[in-house]
Design a protein around this motif. Sequence first.
Motif, PDB file in Angstrom:
ATOM      1  N   PRO A 178       0.800  -1.224   0.000  1.00  0.00           N
ATOM      2  CA  PRO A 178       0.000   0.000   0.000  1.00  0.00           C
ATOM      3  C   PRO A 178       0.834   1.276   0.000  1.00  0.00           C
ATOM      4  CG  PRO A 178      -0.152  -1.139   2.115  1.00  0.00           C
ATOM      5  CD  PRO A 178       0.512  -2.080   1.162  1.00  0.00           C
ATOM      6  N   SER A 179       2.042   1.219   0.553  1.00  0.00           N
ATOM      7  CA  SER A 179       2.873   2.423   0.600  1.00  0.00           C
ATOM      8  C   SER A 179       3.310   2.879  -0.786  1.00  0.00           C
ATOM      9  CB  SER A 179       4.099   2.189   1.482  1.00  0.00           C
ATOM     10  OG  SER A 179       4.847   1.075   1.029  1.00  0.00           O
ATOM     11  N   LEU A 180       3.183   2.005  -1.792  1.00  0.00           N
ATOM     12  CA  LEU A 180       3.566   2.375  -3.156  1.00  0.00           C
ATOM     13  C   LEU A 180       2.792   3.592  -3.653  1.00  0.00           C
ATOM     14  CD1 LEU A 180       5.067   1.781  -5.820  1.00  0.00           C
ATOM     15  CD2 LEU A 180       3.233   0.198  -6.406  1.00  0.00           C
ATOM     16  N   LEU A 181       1.520   3.696  -3.284  1.00  0.00           N
ATOM     17  CA  LEU A 181       0.707   4.824  -3.746  1.00  0.00           C
ATOM     18  C   LEU A 181       1.325   6.156  -3.347  1.00  0.00           C
ATOM     19  CD1 LEU A 181      -2.207   5.662  -4.932  1.00  0.00           C
ATOM     20  CD2 LEU A 181      -2.736   6.092  -2.532  1.00  0.00           C
ATOM     21  N   PHE A 182       1.894   6.215  -2.165  1.00  0.00           N
ATOM     22  CA  PHE A 182       2.354   7.488  -1.627  1.00  0.00           C
ATOM     23  C   PHE A 182       3.660   7.962  -2.255  1.00  0.00           C
ATOM     24  CE2 PHE A 182      -0.164   5.391   1.761  1.00  0.00           C
ATOM     25  CZ  PHE A 182      -1.258   6.238   1.692  1.00  0.00           C
ATOM     26  N   THR A 183       4.301   7.093  -3.071  1.00  0.00           N
ATOM     27  CA  THR A 183       5.482   7.551  -3.803  1.00  0.00           C
ATOM     28  C   THR A 183       5.099   8.543  -4.891  1.00  0.00           C
ATOM     29  OG1 THR A 183       5.380   5.711  -5.404  1.00  0.00           O
ATOM     30  CG2 THR A 183       6.650   5.353  -3.382  1.00  0.00           C
ATOM     31  N   LEU A 184       3.812   8.595  -5.245  1.00  0.00           N
ATOM     32  CA  LEU A 184       3.348   9.566  -6.239  1.00  0.00           C
ATOM     33  C   LEU A 184       3.157  10.957  -5.648  1.00  0.00           C
ATOM     34  CD1 LEU A 184       0.560   7.590  -8.149  1.00  0.00           C
ATOM     35  CD2 LEU A 184       2.666   8.464  -9.152  1.00  0.00           C
ATOM     36  N   LEU A 185       2.924  11.035  -4.353  1.00  0.00           N
ATOM     37  CA  LEU A 185       2.461  12.276  -3.743  1.00  0.00           C
ATOM     38  C   LEU A 185       3.621  13.134  -3.252  1.00  0.00           C
ATOM     39  CD1 LEU A 185      -0.498  10.859  -1.613  1.00  0.00           C
ATOM     40  CD2 LEU A 185      -0.446  11.469  -4.044  1.00  0.00           C
ATOM     41  N   ASP A 186       3.476  14.443  -3.418  1.00  0.00           N
ATOM     42  CA  ASP A 186       4.479  15.373  -2.904  1.00  0.00           C
ATOM     43  C   ASP A 186       4.423  15.461  -1.385  1.00  0.00           C
ATOM     44  OD1 ASP A 186       5.356  15.998  -5.464  1.00  0.00           O
ATOM     45  OD2 ASP A 186       3.904  17.613  -5.698  1.00  0.00           O
ATOM     46  N   HIS A 187       3.235  15.244  -0.817  1.00  0.00           N
ATOM     47  CA  HIS A 187       3.064  15.344   0.634  1.00  0.00           C
ATOM     48  C   HIS A 187       2.359  14.095   1.167  1.00  0.00           C
ATOM     49  CE1 HIS A 187       4.354  19.503   0.355  1.00  0.00           C
ATOM     50  NE2 HIS A 187       3.456  19.687  -0.595  1.00  0.00           N
ATOM     51  N   PRO A 188       3.087  12.979   1.257  1.00  0.00           N
ATOM     52  CA  PRO A 188       2.471  11.748   1.772  1.00  0.00           C
ATOM     53  C   PRO A 188       2.196  11.881   3.259  1.00  0.00           C
ATOM     54  CG  PRO A 188       4.828  11.461   1.517  1.00  0.00           C
ATOM     55  CD  PRO A 188       4.501  12.804   0.935  1.00  0.00           C
ATOM     56  N   PRO A 189       1.319  11.037   3.807  1.00  0.00           N
ATOM     57  CA  PRO A 189       1.058  11.086   5.248  1.00  0.00           C
ATOM     58  C   PRO A 189       2.293  10.696   6.040  1.00  0.00           C
ATOM     59  CG  PRO A 189       0.048   9.151   4.267  1.00  0.00           C
ATOM     60  CD  PRO A 189       0.535  10.002   3.130  1.00  0.00           C
ATOM     61  N   ASP A 190       2.342  11.128   7.300  1.00  0.00           N
ATOM     62  CA  ASP A 190       3.514  10.855   8.140  1.00  0.00           C
ATOM     63  C   ASP A 190       3.683   9.372   8.430  1.00  0.00           C
ATOM     64  OD1 ASP A 190       4.116  13.548   8.254  1.00  0.00           O
ATOM     65  OD2 ASP A 190       2.905  13.881  10.057  1.00  0.00           O
ATOM     66  N   GLN A 191       2.577   8.663   8.589  1.00  0.00           N
ATOM     67  CA  GLN A 191       2.627   7.245   8.962  1.00  0.00           C
ATOM     68  C   GLN A 191       2.251   6.371   7.766  1.00  0.00           C
ATOM     69  OE1 GLN A 191       0.208   8.405  12.601  1.00  0.00           O
ATOM     70  NE2 GLN A 191       1.292   6.629  13.389  1.00  0.00           N
ATOM     71  N   VAL A 192       3.085   6.395   6.753  1.00  0.00           N
ATOM     72  CA  VAL A 192       2.822   5.677   5.507  1.00  0.00           C
ATOM     73  C   VAL A 192       2.723   4.173   5.737  1.00  0.00           C
ATOM     74  CG1 VAL A 192       3.885   4.997   3.330  1.00  0.00           C
ATOM     75  CG2 VAL A 192       3.730   7.410   3.934  1.00  0.00           C
ATOM     76  N   ARG A 193       3.615   3.635   6.537  1.00  0.00           N
ATOM     77  CA  ARG A 193       3.720   2.179   6.668  1.00  0.00           C
ATOM     78  C   ARG A 193       2.495   1.543   7.307  1.00  0.00           C
ATOM     79  NH1 ARG A 193       8.542   0.179   5.278  1.00  0.00           N
ATOM     80  NH2 ARG A 193      10.333   1.596   5.196  1.00  0.00           N
ATOM     81  N   GLY A 194       1.712   2.304   8.029  1.00  0.00           N
ATOM     82  CA  GLY A 194       0.569   1.715   8.700  1.00  0.00           C
ATOM     83  C   GLY A 194      -0.693   1.638   7.861  1.00  0.00           C
ATOM     84  N   TYR A 195      -0.676   2.200   6.646  1.00  0.00           N
ATOM     85  CA  TYR A 195      -1.886   2.216   5.821  1.00  0.00           C
ATOM     86  C   TYR A 195      -2.222   0.832   5.293  1.00  0.00           C
ATOM     87  CZ  TYR A 195      -3.103   7.149   5.599  1.00  0.00           C
ATOM     88  OH  TYR A 195      -3.558   8.395   5.927  1.00  0.00           O
ATOM     89  N   ARG A 196      -3.541   0.559   5.182  1.00  0.00           N
ATOM     90  CA  ARG A 196      -4.039  -0.697   4.625  1.00  0.00           C
ATOM     91  C   ARG A 196      -4.878  -0.390   3.398  1.00  0.00           C
ATOM     92  NH1 ARG A 196      -6.671  -0.621   9.217  1.00  0.00           N
ATOM     93  NH2 ARG A 196      -8.573  -1.420   8.264  1.00  0.00           N
ATOM     94  N   PHE A 197      -4.698  -1.192   2.344  1.00  0.00           N
ATOM     95  CA  PHE A 197      -5.488  -1.049   1.120  1.00  0.00           C
ATOM     96  C   PHE A 197      -6.640  -2.043   1.195  1.00  0.00           C
ATOM     97  CE2 PHE A 197      -6.198  -2.157  -3.436  1.00  0.00           C
ATOM     98  CZ  PHE A 197      -6.649  -0.906  -3.833  1.00  0.00           C
ATOM     99  N   GLU A 198      -7.877  -1.531   1.178  1.00  0.00           N
ATOM    100  CA  GLU A 198      -9.034  -2.373   1.431  1.00  0.00           C
ATOM    101  C   GLU A 198     -10.169  -2.087   0.448  1.00  0.00           C
ATOM    102  OE1 GLU A 198      -9.094  -4.691   3.594  1.00  0.00           O
ATOM    103  OE2 GLU A 198      -7.547  -4.231   5.095  1.00  0.00           O
ATOM    104  N   SER A 199     -11.114  -3.020   0.411  1.00  0.00           N
ATOM    105  CA  SER A 199     -12.430  -2.778  -0.175  1.00  0.00           C
ATOM    106  C   SER A 199     -13.383  -2.575   0.990  1.00  0.00           C
ATOM    107  CB  SER A 199     -12.894  -3.972  -1.015  1.00  0.00           C
ATOM    108  OG  SER A 199     -12.090  -4.119  -2.160  1.00  0.00           O
ATOM    109  N   ILE A 200     -14.213  -1.536   0.898  1.00  0.00           N
ATOM    110  CA  ILE A 200     -15.125  -1.251   1.997  1.00  0.00           C
ATOM    111  C   ILE A 200     -16.555  -1.198   1.477  1.00  0.00           C
ATOM    112  CG2 ILE A 200     -13.467  -0.042   3.446  1.00  0.00           C
ATOM    113  CD1 ILE A 200     -14.435   2.566   2.318  1.00  0.00           C
ATOM    114  N   GLU A 201     -17.490  -1.577   2.332  1.00  0.00           N
ATOM    115  CA  GLU A 201     -18.898  -1.588   1.956  1.00  0.00           C
ATOM    116  C   GLU A 201     -19.620  -0.407   2.578  1.00  0.00           C
ATOM    117  OE1 GLU A 201     -20.805  -5.238   2.834  1.00  0.00           O
ATOM    118  OE2 GLU A 201     -19.623  -6.409   1.402  1.00  0.00           O
ATOM    119  N   VAL A 202     -20.540   0.161   1.810  1.00  0.00           N
ATOM    120  CA  VAL A 202     -21.396   1.232   2.293  1.00  0.00           C
ATOM    121  C   VAL A 202     -22.830   0.740   2.181  1.00  0.00           C
ATOM    122  CG1 VAL A 202     -22.121   3.625   2.020  1.00  0.00           C
ATOM    123  CG2 VAL A 202     -19.761   2.970   1.506  1.00  0.00           C
TER     124      VAL A 202
END
Length: 271
Positions: free
Chosen positions: A15-39
């Motif tokens: 999931p941290s791969l996404l943040f390599t695109l961003l100029d200002h990634p979040p501080d805690q990149v390593r803790g992010y989870r890539f999920e499918s969520i239901e509404v």
Amino acid sequence: MKRDAIFYKIFQRFPSLLFTLLDHPPDQVRGYRFESIEVKEPNFRIDGVFLPPENASPKVIYFAEFQFQPDELLYHRFFAEALLYLYRNPYLYDDWRGIVIYPSRSLEPANTTIHRSLLDSPQVQRFYLDELGALDQKNAGVSLMQLTIAPEAQLAEQAKQLIQQVKQEDTGILAKKEIIDVITTIAVYKFANLSREEVEAMLDITLKETRIAQELKEEGREEGRAEMLAVTVPVLLKAGMTVEQIAKQLKVEVEAVRRAAQDDEMSGRDR
């Protein structure tokens, strides 16, 4: 190769791969989870969601879309789903961002006027992989995503170049082994008509069966089995066989046969 499927698999594992695109990634990149969520109410699923770690401050949720085919209603759906999810979960997050990745600008919807306030704000970012520059001009994460759109005639050379780049340079938040794992997966699926030995010779490396490759192959087998059951089960039921007999004959689980029978019954009602 289904590029969007590979993107989802890559981001599920890294999931941290996404943040390599961003100029200002979040501080805690390593803790992010890539999920499918239901509404719920109405019920739907959002596939590309990056959820922040529990201890993040602030808690920023990222909604991502990987768009590899034309869809004029993309932004209608994308913003409606994201904002409805936030409405249903008003106290879980402090902020949100939207990220849309295209292989090229030509796939973006023609009319963006209705969503201009969001699309022109820093809250939403759009990326066009073919406009991000040459592989050696970007970080390894961006180059990895660009590899998915490389023409077959150029992919082998670009993959070899990227492997050397990864081995020699600091890859930041991404582990070298993980990046090489993804590179080989892309190559194997891009050259599906070649043998493993031929791909090894092309990239000048020894390939191992990657986790992503195994998952994609398993999904392919599941899809093929579901298609087979959708055709076969209704015929055998009409012939008088029971669900249990069909499951035994086809060597599948009884529940899989029941699902196929239910799907056929529902499609019959729709007709």
